[in-house]
Design an enzyme around this catalytic site. Structure first.
Site, PDB file in Angstrom:
ATOM      1  N   HIS A   1     -69.155  46.606 -33.876  1.00  0.00           N
ATOM      2  CA  HIS A   1     -69.841  47.331 -34.758  1.00  0.00           C
ATOM      3  C   HIS A   1     -71.436  47.335 -34.558  1.00  0.00           C
ATOM      4  O   HIS A   1     -72.083  47.195 -35.870  1.00  0.00           O
ATOM      5  CB  HIS A   1     -69.256  47.247 -36.375  1.00  0.00           C
ATOM      6  CG  HIS A   1     -68.110  47.619 -36.448  1.00  0.00           C
ATOM      7  ND1 HIS A   1     -67.147  47.132 -37.766  1.00  0.00           N
ATOM      8  CD2 HIS A   1     -67.071  48.269 -35.599  1.00  0.00           C
ATOM      9  CE1 HIS A   1     -65.900  47.637 -37.500  1.00  0.00           C
ATOM     10  NE2 HIS A   1     -65.747  48.261 -36.299  1.00  0.00           N
ATOM     11  N   MET A   2     -71.852  47.351 -33.537  1.00  0.00           N
ATOM     12  CA  MET A   2     -73.037  46.931 -33.305  1.00  0.00           C
ATOM     13  C   MET A   2     -74.146  48.177 -33.865  1.00  0.00           C
ATOM     14  O   MET A   2     -73.657  49.444 -33.759  1.00  0.00           O
ATOM     15  CB  MET A   2     -73.683  46.965 -32.011  1.00  0.00           C
ATOM     16  CG  MET A   2     -72.782  45.812 -31.236  1.00  0.00           C
ATOM     17  SD  MET A   2     -71.221  46.121 -30.519  1.00  0.00           S
ATOM     18  CE  MET A   2     -70.430  44.445 -30.134  1.00  0.00           C
TER      19      MET A   2
END
Length: 631
Positions: free
Chosen positions: A553-554
Site C-alpha cells: 500500500h505504498m
C-alpha cells in the site's frame, strides 16, 4: 458444447503429458487454447500505432487512478487524450484470483526491492522487502488480491483538517459510489453507502471454505459486531468484498479502459516508458513528455495538462527526473532544478503486517495449493466460473480492531486482522516464500515441518503507521530503479501497536469458533528471537522485525496540502505547486494512508481528480466563450 468438450480434452491431454508437474502451466495453456479474448467478451483494448504529435491531455500510468482518469476525460469528445503505460496487456493468468502471488516478480511487475534495513524485514534475503508494483495496463490492480476497502470516515475528515478542502468523507463518498457496481443484493439496497451501475464490479467471494463463516463468528465471540466494512462503521468483523467479475479479476483496465477503447478521442500506447516531463524552465509550464517506445525516444505534447498517475514510486521518480523535487538531491544527482519541491519522495507510508502467524487445524478444508489446484478445479473455473481457483489466496474475512493504544470509544481502529484460509506454508514453500522474499533458512526453520498442512492464517496489519520513509533517485538515468527507504518500524509506537496485534491474533485462534476445527497456534520460535522468553513483549517485538510483510500500500510521496505546508507537493486540486499544466492523480497525493487496503481509495482519487480537471477546463471554456461574446 463442442468448444467445451475440446477444452476438456485439452486439459486431460496436458495432464497426462505433464503428470505431476505444477498445474499452473496447464492452466495457462488451457486458457490460451480456449482463447482469452473469447473468454472475456470485453476483449483487450487496441494499441494506437500512429500517435499524434499533440493531445489535450497526456496521462502517464494506467493503474488504479490513471485508468479512471482517461475514462472520465474522454467523456468529452472534444478532448484528445493519450494514455502512456510502461507495461503491456494483462495476461491469461492475471485473471485467476488464486494465482495472484504468481504474478510477483513476473513480467508484469516492476520488481522493486526496498533498501536493506535493520529495523524490519530481517527474514528476507539481504534484509530487503520485495515491493511488487504493476507494470501492466491496469497497474497494481492487476497484481493485487482484489480487496475492496474504502477506509474510515475519519481518514478523509483528517485530510480535510490539514487544509485540503473538499476531501472530507461526505465529499468523497459520492466518488466511491460513482465507480461502484455492487453485486451483493443485500449491500446494493443500502443506497447511502453503496451503488450499482458503475464501471467497477464489487462482489462477495464466489468461493469460501468453512473457515470463512467461523472467522466472523470468532470476531463476534470476541465482542465485535458483524458488519459491512464499507458501511456506517468500520470497527468489527465482516467478509471481504472483492473487485471481481464473472469469478475473475476486475482490474481497473478491465473496468475503465476496455469499455472506452472505441472512443475516437482516446489513444493508448503500451510499452511506453516515460522518462521526462517537458517543463519550460522560464515559464514553468509542463508542455509534453519524452518516452521510450520500441527502443526509440519519442515526444508527445499536451495542450492542456500532463497528468502523472505513476503511483507512489514512479510518480516522485518522474517528477525528480523532470527537475521537480528537493533541490539538494537533484543537484547532487546532476539534474537541473526547475521547481524546488522538498516534499517530493518524502512522507512515504505503507501498511505492514506480521507474517507467519499460522494455526494448524484437524480438517482438510483450507487452501492447500497442491490439493485444490488440479484438473477438476481448472474445468470448474473455465466452464462454471466458480470453485477454489476463484479464492483470493485464502483471504475470506477481516477484523478491524482497536488495541489499547487506540481510542476505544472512537470508531477508528488501529489494527486490521487479515483472516486467511491459508498461510505461508500452504503452497509447500514455493511462490509465497518467493513473493515475500524469505530466505530458505528462515522458511525451513519455521515452516518446513508443516509444509502443505491444513492451517488458517492471521496477519495483523497496522493501519496508521507513524514511521515515514522516502524515495531517492539512484542516478539521473531514468531506467535505473529509484532507491526506496521504507523505514518500517522506526517509530516505537508502530512496534507497540503491531505487538498488540500479534497478541490479538493468538487470542483469535483460542476462540471456541476456531477451536472446533482443532485450532492450535504453530508456536515454532522465530529465528533470531529464540534467546527471548516465548510470547513476551520482547519476543513479539523481535519477531515483528523478522517477518515484516508489506501489504503493498505504498503511498503519500507527493502529498496534497495547502500552500502553507512546505512539504506539500500538490494543492487540494492536485495541481503541482510551482508548475502549471501539471497534475498528480494517484496514491502519492495522500497526506496520510487510509485505514485499510488502498485500491478503492485510489480509484476514488481518480474519480475526484478527473472531475477537478473537467471542472477547471469546462469553467475556463465558458469564461472564454463569454469573453468572445462580448460579456
Amino acid at each position: 458444447m463442442a468448444l467445451v468438450t475440446t477444452t476438456t480434452l485439452a486439459i486431460k491431454a496436458a495432464t497426462l503429458l505433464l503428470g505431476k508437474i505444477a498445474i499452473v502451466p496447464i492452466l495457462i495453456a488451457t486458457m490460451a487454447y480456449f482463447n482469452y479474448d473469447l473468454m472475456d467478451p470485453e476483449n483487450q483494448p487496441k494499441v494506437t500505432k500512429n500517435l499524434m504529435k499533440e493531445y489535450d491531455f497526456i496521462v502517464i500510468g494506467s493503474g488504479s487512478a490513471g485508468s479512471v482518469v482517461v475514462n472520465r476525460l474522454t467523456e468529452n469528445p472534444e478532448w484528445k487524450v493519450l494514455l502512456l503505460e510502461a507495461g503491456g496487456h494483462e495476461t491469461e493468468i492475471t485473471d485467476v484470483p488464486i494465482l495472484s502471488l504468481y504474478l510477483h516478480k513476473s513480467k508484469v511487475d516492476w520488481k522493486y526491492r526496498a533498501q536493506p534495513q535493520d529495523s524490519a524485514c530481517q527474514a528476507m534475503v539481504d534484509h530487503r522487502c520485495c515491493w511488487t508494483r504493476g507494470k501492466v495496463l491496469g497497474g497494481s490492480s492487476v497484481l493485487n488480491t482484489m480487496l475492496y476497502i474504502r477506509g474510515n470516515r475519519r481518514d478523509f475528515d483528517h485530510w480535510e483538517s490539514f487544509g485540503n478542502y473538499g476531501w472530507g468523507y461526505d465529499d468523497v463518498l459520492p466518488y466511491f459510489k460513482k465507480s461502484e457496481d455492487q453485486r451483493n443484493p443485500y449491500l446494493a439496497r443500502n443506497n447511502k453507502y453503496h451503488a450499482t451501475g458503475g464501471y467497477l464490479t464489487v462482489q462477495d467471494a464466489p468461493f469460501n471454505t468453512p473457515l470463512g463463516v467461523a472467522f466472523v463468528q470468532a470476531g463476534e465471540e470476541m465482542g465485535y459486531d458483524i458488519l459491512d466494512v464499507n458501511g456506517e462503521k468500520q470497527t468489527g468483523f465482516g467478509f471481504y468484498q472483492f473487485t471481481m467479475r464473472r469469478a475473475s479479476r476486475c482490474s481497473t483496465a478491465k473496468a475503465f479502459i476496455r469499455p472506452i477503447q472505441h472512443r475516437k478521442n482516446f489513444h493508448l500506447s503500451l510499452f511506453s516508458h516515460v522518462t521526462k516531463i517537458l517543463i519550460d524552465p522560464r515559464t514553468k509550464r509542463a508542455y509534453g513528455v519524452e518516452f521510450i517506445r520500441e527502443g526509440r525516444k519519442e515526444v508527445a505534447y499536451a495542450r492542456k495538462e500532463v497528468i502523472v498517475s505513476g503511483g507512489a514510486v514512479n510518480t516522485p521518480q518522474l517528477l525528480m527526473l523532470s527537475g521537480v523535487g528537493p533541490r539538494a538531491h537533484l543537484e547532487e544527482i546532476g539534474i537541473p532544478v526547475i521547481q524546488d519541491s522538498p516534499g517530493v519522495g518524502q512522507n512515504l507510508q505503507d501498511h505492514i503486517a506480521m507474517g507467519g502467524l499460522a494455526f494448524l487445524i484437524d480438517y482438510q478444508i483450507s487452501i492447500v495449493m497442491s490439493r485444490l489446484v488440479n484438473v477438476n478445479s481448472v474445468i470448474r473455473y473455465v466452464i462454471n466460473q466458480d470453485g477454489p481457483l476463484t479464492s483470493n489466496v485464502g483471504l475470506e474475512a477481516v477484523g478491524f480492531i482497536s488495541t489499547k493504544y487506540a481510542n476505544q470509544s472512537d470508531d477508528w481502529p488501529d489494527i486490521s486482522l487479515m483472516l486467511t484460509a491459508s498461510s505461508t506454508n500452504s503452497d509447500g514453500g514455493t511462490q509465497v516464500k518467493n513473493a515475500h522474499g524469505l530466505t530458505d533458512e528462515f522458511y525451513n526453520d519455521v515452516f518446513g515441518k508443516i509444509n502443505e498442512r491444513d492451517v488458517f492464517g492471521v496477519f495483523p496489519m497496522i493501519l496508521r503507521p507513524k514511521s515515514r520513509g522516502y524515495i531517492k533517485l539512484k542516478s539521473k538515468n531514468p531506467l535505473d530503479h529509484p532507491l526506496i527507504y521504507p523505514n518500517y518500524l522506526t517509530h516505537p509506537d508502530d512496534v507497540k501497536v503491531l505487538r498488540e496485534g500479534a497478541k490479538a491474533s493468538v487470542a483469535f485462534g483460542e476462540t471456541k469458533s476456531m477451536k472446533r476445527f482443532g485450532a492450535r497456534f504453530h508456536s515454532k520460535p522465530v529465528p533470531n528471537c529464540k534467546h527471548l522468553p516465548l510470547f513476551t513483549d520482547e519476543y513479539w517485538e523481535c519477531a515483528i522485525r523478522q517477518y515484516t510483510m508489506t501489504i503493498y500500500h505504498m503511498s503519500c510521496t507527493a502529498k496534497m496540502g495547502p500552500a502553507s505546508d512546505p512539504m506539500a507537493v500538490v494543492d487540494p486540486e492536485l495541481r503541482v505547486y510551482g508548475v502549471t499544466g501539471l497534475r498528480v492523480i494517484d496514491a502519492s497525493i495522500m497526506p496520510t494512508i487510509t485505514n485499510g487496503n488502498i485500491n478503492a481509495p485510489v480509484i476514488m482519487i481518480g474519480e475526484k481528480g478527473a472531475d477537478m480537471v473537467k471542472r477547471q477546463w469546462m469553467t475556463r471554456r465558458k469564461r472564454d466563450n463569454a469573453t468572445d461574446s462580448g460579456f
